[in-house]
Design a protein around this motif. Structure first.
Motif, PDB file in Angstrom:
ATOM      1  N   ASP A   1       0.799  -1.225   0.000  1.00  0.00           N
ATOM      2  CA  ASP A   1       0.000   0.000   0.000  1.00  0.00           C
ATOM      3  C   ASP A   1       0.830   1.273   0.000  1.00  0.00           C
ATOM      4  OD1 ASP A   1      -2.290  -1.567   0.088  1.00  0.00           O
ATOM      5  OD2 ASP A   1      -2.315  -1.589   2.285  1.00  0.00           O
ATOM      6  N   MET A   2       2.134   1.168   0.264  1.00  0.00           N
ATOM      7  CA  MET A   2       2.974   2.359   0.380  1.00  0.00           C
ATOM      8  C   MET A   2       4.109   2.280  -0.631  1.00  0.00           C
ATOM      9  SD  MET A   2       2.753   5.056   2.301  1.00  0.00           S
ATOM     10  CE  MET A   2       3.660   6.590   2.108  1.00  0.00           C
TER      11      MET A   2
ATOM     12  N   TYR B   1       0.063   6.444  -1.039  1.00  0.00           N
ATOM     13  CA  TYR B   1      -0.524   5.478  -0.109  1.00  0.00           C
ATOM     14  C   TYR B   1      -1.885   5.058  -0.652  1.00  0.00           C
ATOM     15  CZ  TYR B   1      -2.658   3.474   4.074  1.00  0.00           C
ATOM     16  OH  TYR B   1      -3.298   2.637   4.943  1.00  0.00           O
TER      17      TYR B   1
END
Length: 241
Positions: free
Chosen positions: A191-192, A230
């Motif tokens: 997710d990052m 993100y």
């Protein structure tokens, strides 16, 4: 009139092999599911064109013309007669967006909607021509919209966790141009993601087809991009960049 089999066979033999016709898709697919006159230059075409400026990247789009050449310090983007012209840099009827954010055009004499950024920073560029589909980006935008989307770290890592380091070097003979692009992508989680890019492009004055020097065509163009993204949501369909 009578034609025997032997004569017909001889005529066919004399024709020989005419070659093979291969039909394939072009770089830009024809959009048939939308009424918006839009052309998209994707990553494959960006890599193939090896453009030195954003203007050179979209100069082949139908309806787009460049004013005062393709160098970043002198050219402007004109769409269907609106935008930059020979007198003013812009008439505010052509919008330029990067990642959805409006980029203000310079109001200096003969300097318009050209961007002082490098094509290496983008993964696709979309050009909307005319009023259909452009009014949603602001009032009075009757010429069109140039929408640029910067690269993400996941475009380089392929969605895999870890680091990716890339280096690109380029050279052009007309104007002795030199380009260096360094990119570092890091994806610690799904997710990052983080990306750092620095591009340095330098070019001397170019020559035209007659061998005459094109004045004021030299430029030095450093560009950088620091981007963090993100992704969240139940279906990972939302993001903060």
């Amino acid at each position: 009139m009578t034609i025997n089999a032997a004569t017909l066979h001889a005529q066919e033999a004399d024709q020989g092999f005419l070659g093979t016709l291969v039909l394939g898709e072009s770089k830009r697919k024809v959009q048939t599911n939308t009424a918006v006159p839009q052309t998209t230059v994707d990553q494959d075409e960006i890599d193939d064109r090896q453009a030195g400026t954003v203007a050179e990247l979209i100069d082949s789009v139908p309806g787009v013309s460049l004013v005062n050449g393709s160098t970043p310090q002198g050219s402007g983007i004109n769409i269907r007669g609106f935008g930059a012209n020979s007198t003013y840099g812009t008439d505010q009827k052509v919008a330029v967006q990067i990642d959805g954010a409006n980029v203000g055009a310079e109001e200096l004499y003969r300097i318009g909607t050209q961007l002082f950024t490098d094509p290496f920073l983008y993964k696709n560029v979309s050009v909307i021509r005319g009023t259909v589909g452009s009014f949603e980006y602001g009032s009075g935008i009757v010429g069109g919209v140039v929408r640029l989307e910067t690269k993400d770290a996941s475009d380089l890592t392929g969605g895999e966790l870890g680091y990716v380091l890339g280096q690109t070097l380029g050279f052009s003979s007309n104007g002795n141009g030199l380009t260096s692009s360094t990119v570092l992508a890091w994806q610690p989680t799904q997710d990052m993601e983080f990306m750092l890019n620095y591009t340095w492009r330098d070019q001397d004055n170019q020559q035209d087809g007659n061998g005459d020097e094109i004045g004021n065509s030299a430029f030095t163009l450093p560009s950088g991009l620091l981007k963090a993204k993100y992704t969240f949501g139940e279906n990972r369909d939302q993001s903060l960049t």
